[in-house]
Design an enzyme around this catalytic site. Structure first.
Site, PDB file in Angstrom:
ATOM      1  CE  LYS A 343     -56.746 -49.358 -15.297  1.00  0.00           C
ATOM      2  NZ  LYS A 343     -56.761 -47.889 -15.432  1.00  0.00           N
TER       3      LYS A 343
HETATM    4  C1  F6R Z   1     -60.796 -44.170 -15.141  1.00  0.00           C
HETATM    5  C2  F6R Z   1     -62.170 -43.792 -15.324  1.00  0.00           C
HETATM    6  C3  F6R Z   1     -63.247 -44.762 -15.637  1.00  0.00           C
HETATM    7  C4  F6R Z   1     -62.996 -45.596 -16.882  1.00  0.00           C
HETATM    8  C5  F6R Z   1     -64.251 -46.351 -17.299  1.00  0.00           C
HETATM    9  C6  F6R Z   1     -64.105 -47.029 -18.624  1.00  0.00           C
HETATM   10  O1  F6R Z   1     -60.058 -43.056 -14.761  1.00  0.00           O
HETATM   11  O2  F6R Z   1     -62.459 -42.644 -15.207  1.00  0.00           O
HETATM   12  O3  F6R Z   1     -64.426 -43.997 -15.793  1.00  0.00           O
HETATM   13  O4  F6R Z   1     -62.562 -44.758 -17.910  1.00  0.00           O
HETATM   14  O5  F6R Z   1     -64.548 -47.289 -16.296  1.00  0.00           O
HETATM   15  O6  F6R Z   1     -63.140 -48.015 -18.589  1.00  0.00           O
HETATM   16  P1  F6R Z   1     -62.637 -48.740 -19.887  1.00  0.00           P
HETATM   17  O7  F6R Z   1     -61.895 -47.730 -20.679  1.00  0.00           O
HETATM   18  O8  F6R Z   1     -61.775 -49.858 -19.414  1.00  0.00           O
HETATM   19  O9  F6R Z   1     -63.865 -49.214 -20.644  1.00  0.00           O
END
Ligand code: F6R
Length: 348
Positions: A343
């Site tokens: 996540k």
């Molecule tokens: C989730 C995905 C990941 C996140 C990435 C950035 O489906 O594709 O590539 O989008 O890890 O995460 P955040 O938005 O939390 O910086």
């Protein structure tokens, strides 16, 4: 759907999107208005955007919005120039926007700190107001998507798109009114779920897939490919419609499904030569877009009419999120816990 069914969280979060948009449209008016006023006050000459994965695609969408509707140059940054190479660019008169669901990736936090030291006005768009990224920025916009539990980002993506749209609309004196019907349109588009489930059956054994779109919809093509790769473990390659014609089209044959995003508007019209070339190659094309464009194709999802092109990406991605969900399940995978992804991914 039973409690432990594969994709339970992702399905629920896909379905929740109209409600998330409604919340943003009603509860975020004042905070987004304040952020937009602070932004407009500084009258930036250039905008830089940073994000990873899905959030990078929201940043790409915002780049088109800024260049087209604000007549300002905008670019996507490579955080590594500051985090890995130690570069310290002169960022006076620059608005630096970082987009992140979690606000937790160290490279984004560090490059935002550097941007601030180097004179940029810094703004974070996140789903976590307590995050390091939100704290590092001068201005924070909360996308109010609620906790996202599925590893594959869905509702946070469209919440980022809408928050960026509203922010940029307000910054040039708009009142966000064009977005007011989005929750209703979103519900209509989500109702194609069964149709999409059928399409997923057709692609069950696909090893390769291509996605393509132009303008605002290029972000959709990229996000659809990422979602398909991370949940279905197939090789999905996104191309701008223009880039596809500069060579990669040669790798398309009737065995490689192509997903084309062709909304009403300039971006969709610019895809017409691409559709012709795909037809010449007898490609297996699935479209998401306007009724007129879909008439030229064998199948797809028709988007509602009357949605400005710049808001269309919020709707375009919905059936493609559903496709990733259903295709993963059809292939025996659980898209809630994809094998290659956490996540919060911490990169530098
Ligand atoms: C989730 C995905 C990941 C996140 C990435 C950035 O489906 O594709 O590539 O989008 O890890 O995460 P955040 O938005 O939390 O910086």
């Amino acid at each position: 759907v039973t409690a432990n069914a594969a994709g339970r969280l992702m399905a629920a979060e896909i379905a929740e999107q109209p409600q998330v948009w409604h919340r943003l449209l009603t509860e975020a008016v004042d905070p987004i208005g304040e952020a937009a006023a602070r932004m407009a006050d500084r009258a930036p000459r250039f905008v830089l955007l940073a994000g990873r994965g899905t959030s990078d695609h929201a940043a790409l969408y915002a780049k088109y919005l800024i260049e087209i509707t604000h007549a300002l140059p905008a670019g996507l940054v490579s955080p590594s120039t500051t985090t890995v190479y130690g570069a310290r660019p002169d960022l006076r008169d620059v608005l630096y926007i970082a987009v992140s669901q979690s606000g937790g990736s160290p490279d984004l936090v560090q490059s935002m700190e550097v941007a601030r030291q180097q004179g940029a006005l810094t703004l974070a768009v996140t789903n976590n107001p307590g995050s390091a990224l939100a704290c590092a920025a001068e201005i924070h916009v909360d996308v109010l998507a609620g906790q996202e539990r599925s590893v594959a980002a869905t509702k946070s993506y469209t919440a980022e798109l809408l928050a960026l749209y509203l922010l940029l609309d307000r910054a040039r004196g708009g009142d966000g009114r064009h977005a007011s019907s989005l929750p209703e349109f979103g519900t209509q588009v989500l109702a194609f779920d069964e149709l999409v489930r059928g399409v997923a059956q057709r692609y069950r054994f696909a090893q390769r897939l291509v996605t393509t779109g132009r303008g605002y919809s290029y972000a959709t093509a990229r996000e659809a490919a990422l979602k398909l790769m991370e949940t279905c473990y197939l090789s999905a390659q996104p191309f701008s419609g223009a880039d596809l014609l500069h060579g990669p089209l040669a790798a398309v044959d009737p065995l490689v499904p192509v997903i084309v995003v062709v909304p009403d508007g300039a971006g969709g019209r610019a895809m017409m030569p691409v559709l012709e070339r795909l037809a010449e190659r007898n490609a297996d094309v699935f479209g998401v877009g306007s009724a007129a464009a879909l008439e030229l194709l064998a199948g797809g999802i028709t988007l509602p009419t009357g949605v400005p092109e710049e808001l269309s990406p919020l709707l375009e991605i919905l059936p493609l999120q559903q496709l990733a969900l259903h295709l993963a399940i059809a292939r025996g995978e659980d898209p809630d816990t994809p094998r290659g992804l956490q996540k919060v991914t911490e990169t530098l």
